[in-house]
Design an enzyme around this catalytic site. Sequence first.
Site, mmCIF file in Angstrom:
data_model
loop_
_atom_site.group_PDB
_atom_site.id
_atom_site.type_symbol
_atom_site.label_atom_id
_atom_site.label_comp_id
_atom_site.label_asym_id
_atom_site.label_seq_id
_atom_site.Cartn_x
_atom_site.Cartn_y
_atom_site.Cartn_z
ATOM 1 N N HIS A 141 29.593 87.797 -46.920
ATOM 2 C CA HIS A 141 31.030 88.004 -46.500
ATOM 3 C C HIS A 141 30.867 89.147 -45.241
ATOM 4 O O HIS A 141 29.936 89.531 -45.097
ATOM 5 C CB HIS A 141 31.813 88.631 -47.591
ATOM 6 N N ASP A 183 25.059 89.601 -45.862
ATOM 7 C CA ASP A 183 25.912 89.112 -47.151
ATOM 8 C C ASP A 183 26.789 87.870 -46.800
ATOM 9 O O ASP A 183 26.996 87.619 -45.614
ATOM 10 C CB ASP A 183 26.915 90.475 -47.245
ATOM 11 N N HIS A 219 33.114 96.660 -46.947
ATOM 12 C CA HIS A 219 34.702 96.230 -46.698
ATOM 13 C C HIS A 219 35.487 97.626 -46.986
ATOM 14 O O HIS A 219 36.530 97.192 -46.924
ATOM 15 C CB HIS A 219 35.164 95.165 -47.947
HETATM 16 ZN ZN LIG Z 1 29.685 89.567 -50.299
#
Ligand SMILES: [Zn+2]
Length: 248
Positions: free
Chosen positions: A138, A136, A99
Amino acid sequence: MKVVYHPRFGEVYESDPAAEVGRMEPIAKELAGFEFVRPDGANVDDVLLCHTPGHISYVQHYGSVFDMAMLAAGGAIRAAEIGYSGEGAFAAIRPPGHHASADSCWGFCFFNNIAIALAGLLEKSKIKSALVLDFDLHFGDGTANIFEAKPAVTYFHPEDGNRQAFVDHVVRFLGDHKADIIAVSAGFDRHIEDWGRLLTTDDYRTMGTVVKEFAVKNCKGRRFGVLEGGYNHAVLGKNVRAFVEGMA
Ligand SMILES: [Zn+2]
């Protein structure tokens, strides 16, 4: 297959779920049968391949996070170097990275470990192309953003509400692509007993095996993985082990 790990990754550097006490030790314990390698911290020049000077100074002013984030990036770089040699490697590191964009970060991430590692191989002209599999829970917006304008790196984040379809999607995608190295953003938060409540431990083993087969077929065995998410400490270690054994 080597495991890149440093006991310092057990230190609590923040108050988020990735930094929780007791998260890394079960992973190290489950992977004890593999050879461990201790990384050095990344250099600022390594990080500058993917991040702005402003972002680096933002993280520098973020308490004890900076040193740990540099060590995590260094762990990913080391795993990429071992992976490039044709021997598989897994970096059991934190904070995670997917991220983290060039000039911003969120979601427990600070520097984009996998992007920094791949950018280093590209910059040294060791590879011309790379495939990032990010399983993952996300979407790795940071990785996607960093490589958006760089066609050398293909970013793939499978999404499916059905576990067999999810794994099949990974198999199909890898079957349709080629690259000079495969890198895995290995987050385990989609496990049936973690936030995503979908995949089994054996699914991680299967994906590890598929990654190895891709590497052997397309790129002289060049493969590495880095830890991203995974928050149920009771199952994280065995899930990482299943994936690493599949990848070995
Ligand atoms: Zn995650």
